[in-house]
Scaffold this active site. Sequence first.
Site, short mmCIF file in Angstrom:
data_model
loop_
_atom_site.label_atom_id
_atom_site.label_comp_id
_atom_site.label_asym_id
_atom_site.label_seq_id
_atom_site.Cartn_x
_atom_site.Cartn_y
_atom_site.Cartn_z
N ARG A 1 0.81 -1.23 0.00
CA ARG A 1 0.00 0.00 0.00
C ARG A 1 0.83 1.27 0.00
O ARG A 1 0.46 2.27 -0.59
CB ARG A 1 -0.93 -0.01 1.21
CG ARG A 1 -2.27 -0.60 0.85
CD ARG A 1 -3.24 -0.44 1.94
NE ARG A 1 -2.63 -0.86 3.20
CZ ARG A 1 -3.31 -1.37 4.21
NH1 ARG A 1 -4.59 -1.50 4.14
NH2 ARG A 1 -2.70 -1.74 5.33
N LYS B 1 -0.06 -19.94 3.72
CA LYS B 1 -0.84 -20.23 4.89
C LYS B 1 -0.85 -19.02 5.82
O LYS B 1 0.07 -18.21 5.70
CB LYS B 1 -0.28 -21.43 5.63
CG LYS B 1 1.20 -21.25 6.02
CD LYS B 1 1.61 -22.24 7.05
CE LYS B 1 1.22 -21.80 8.43
NZ LYS B 1 2.19 -20.97 9.10
N HIS C 1 5.83 -24.42 2.97
CA HIS C 1 7.26 -24.43 2.64
C HIS C 1 7.98 -25.68 3.18
O HIS C 1 9.06 -26.01 2.74
CB HIS C 1 7.95 -23.13 3.07
CG HIS C 1 8.21 -23.00 4.53
ND1 HIS C 1 7.24 -22.67 5.43
CD2 HIS C 1 9.34 -23.16 5.26
CE1 HIS C 1 7.76 -22.62 6.65
NE2 HIS C 1 9.04 -22.91 6.58
N LYS D 1 11.40 -28.42 1.71
CA LYS D 1 12.66 -28.72 2.40
C LYS D 1 13.27 -29.98 1.80
O LYS D 1 12.57 -30.93 1.47
CB LYS D 1 12.41 -28.89 3.91
CG LYS D 1 12.00 -27.56 4.58
CD LYS D 1 12.09 -27.61 6.07
CE LYS D 1 11.49 -26.37 6.71
NZ LYS D 1 12.43 -25.29 6.95
N GLU E 1 11.37 -24.97 17.75
CA GLU E 1 12.01 -23.70 17.40
C GLU E 1 12.53 -23.04 18.67
O GLU E 1 11.92 -23.20 19.73
CB GLU E 1 11.00 -22.76 16.77
CG GLU E 1 10.36 -23.28 15.51
CD GLU E 1 9.43 -22.23 14.91
OE1 GLU E 1 9.91 -21.44 14.12
OE2 GLU E 1 8.24 -22.21 15.29
N HIS F 1 2.23 -27.86 8.34
CA HIS F 1 3.56 -28.48 8.21
C HIS F 1 3.60 -29.90 8.79
O HIS F 1 4.07 -30.83 8.14
CB HIS F 1 4.63 -27.64 8.90
CG HIS F 1 4.68 -26.22 8.46
ND1 HIS F 1 4.43 -25.83 7.16
CD2 HIS F 1 4.94 -25.07 9.14
CE1 HIS F 1 4.55 -24.51 7.07
NE2 HIS F 1 4.85 -24.03 8.26
N LYS G 1 7.44 -23.28 20.38
CA LYS G 1 8.36 -22.14 20.31
C LYS G 1 9.13 -22.10 21.63
O LYS G 1 8.68 -22.61 22.65
CB LYS G 1 7.57 -20.84 20.14
CG LYS G 1 6.75 -20.85 18.84
CD LYS G 1 6.93 -19.60 18.04
CE LYS G 1 6.12 -19.60 16.77
NZ LYS G 1 6.93 -19.82 15.56
C1 BG6 Z 1 5.81 -20.80 9.62
C2 BG6 Z 1 5.15 -20.48 10.92
O1 BG6 Z 1 4.90 -21.38 8.73
O2 BG6 Z 1 6.88 -21.71 9.85
C3 BG6 Z 1 6.13 -19.90 11.89
O3 BG6 Z 1 4.10 -19.55 10.68
C4 BG6 Z 1 7.34 -20.80 12.04
O4 BG6 Z 1 5.53 -19.66 13.15
C5 BG6 Z 1 7.90 -21.19 10.68
O5 BG6 Z 1 8.33 -20.10 12.78
C6 BG6 Z 1 8.97 -22.25 10.82
O6 BG6 Z 1 9.61 -22.44 9.58
P1 BG6 Z 1 11.11 -22.95 9.51
O7 BG6 Z 1 11.37 -23.15 8.06
O8 BG6 Z 1 11.96 -21.89 10.13
O9 BG6 Z 1 11.16 -24.23 10.31
#
Ligand code: BG6
Length: 486
Positions: free
Chosen positions: A46, A145, A175, A179, A213, A237, A336
């Site tokens: 924007r 997503k 994504h 991987k 994470e 995922h 997390k």
């Molecule tokens: C995303 C989530 O799809 O994937 C995030 O929204 C998460 O919360 C991330 O941190 C993790 O991706 P990667 O590739 O770092 O494991």
Amino acid sequence: KPVAAFDLVIFGGTGDLAMRKLLPALFRRFADDQIPLQSRILGVARETQSDDDYRERVREALDKAVNDKQTLADKVDAFLDLVSYRPLDATNDEGWDDFAALLNEVDDHVRVFYLSTSPRIFVDICRRLKQHDLNGRGARVVIEKPIGHDYSSATEINDAVGAVFDENQIFRIDHYLGKETVQNLLALRFANVLFEPLWNAAHIDHVQITVAETVGVEQRGPYYDTAGALRDMVQNHLLQLLCMVAMEPPASLDSDAVRDEKLKVLHTLKPINADNAGQATVRGQYRAGAANGGSAPGYLEDLGQSSSDTETFVALKAEVCNWRWAGVPFYLRTGKRMPERVSEIVIQFRDIPYSIFDAGSGSIMANKLVLRLQPDEGVKLWLMAKYPGPGGLRLQAVPLDMSFAEAFGVQQPDAYERLLLDVVRGNLTLFMRRDEVEAAWRWIDPILAAWERSTDSPRPYAAGTWGPSASVALIERDGRTWHDGD
Ligand code: BG6
């Protein structure tokens, strides 16, 4: 081999995903000569800014994200020549005619619209693309997503996007499917004869999928607090990983052949609802704790709120009810602010049926296959062997250890590099089909409903730990333990 020349429009072009992932991924593919020089990359958002201002921001983002400084220095100017910017508002007509004219200047490029925005405006963007007749001629749309926050909202988004684009023009990105280790799972299962005969309940005791994470919610609190770990990670995922492990051999790598098999797995998942959510799921929320060599704040402090029932950790026991997998639990966990960043799939084989060794030989550990997604992508197969030496026969578990980086001597590409080029090539195999997304929500919705009805809040866990102790109890009740990271 370079892909065909393309025009890629990134809606949300100034956002975090564009700057941290998409543009660096495009740069790396460009530096590897896979992107033709006539291609155009157009950032859209924007705010008003000039092409040069935007290019400067992209340059800074690349500087942060790309480690290979020499390649960056050599190629960044040429890459930025492909990049430009247009201010556009999806809820307002202004600028759309010019935008359409700009795209229509070239008519032989593959056209890709990447919606890296809040899903709230997916529908507005698609409507305007149609109004300006930009959805035809093999155009593709990529949606990120979260696709909705439950089954019914996902259906609405899919309907609205589907009213503008055909299903084979829609690339729903997860994504994790890009991987390397996930694609290697296909190679491991279907390019070797060793594993498939054992890949079933007769030989596999259980499967564990962990995505841990170390980061907290960072700047994404407002989104994350409406989502939580089940929607943010498990719905997409972790379930996708589960499908790749559990699916039957597809007839080919054709996108529908693979996606049909994954869909069948989603349909065979045993429902988790108010009756069994108490035993089959654990949710947690991090509190302040010692993490990353210092101290980390709790979720509420990160969020700047005084209360929240959003989970930042989930562990659950899923069951795939079919002939291959009956009785083999799939334990899933993600959180997390865990002690380490590690994503892995562990296939735990059964014990040998009978031991010919005497007690002095030591205990026999059942075979285990560990597929490591990150860091140090690779595969480890734990086998029993004889400890060397002339003494008695002593047994010890040793891994056959394959690190992809060492085995192939190449750097592992980021998932987005593969997936973005797949979009340009029109290869849908690693993208989620509409029915997969919806089937995943159908399984998730009753869990969310059970949690909502429950009077319990997520269990607290200290930052820098492996989640609430109830998640250990979840697996130990079944006489099993979480894999400890080897
Ligand atoms: C995303 C989530 O799809 O994937 C995030 O929204 C998460 O919360 C991330 O941190 C993790 O991706 P990667 O590739 O770092 O494991």
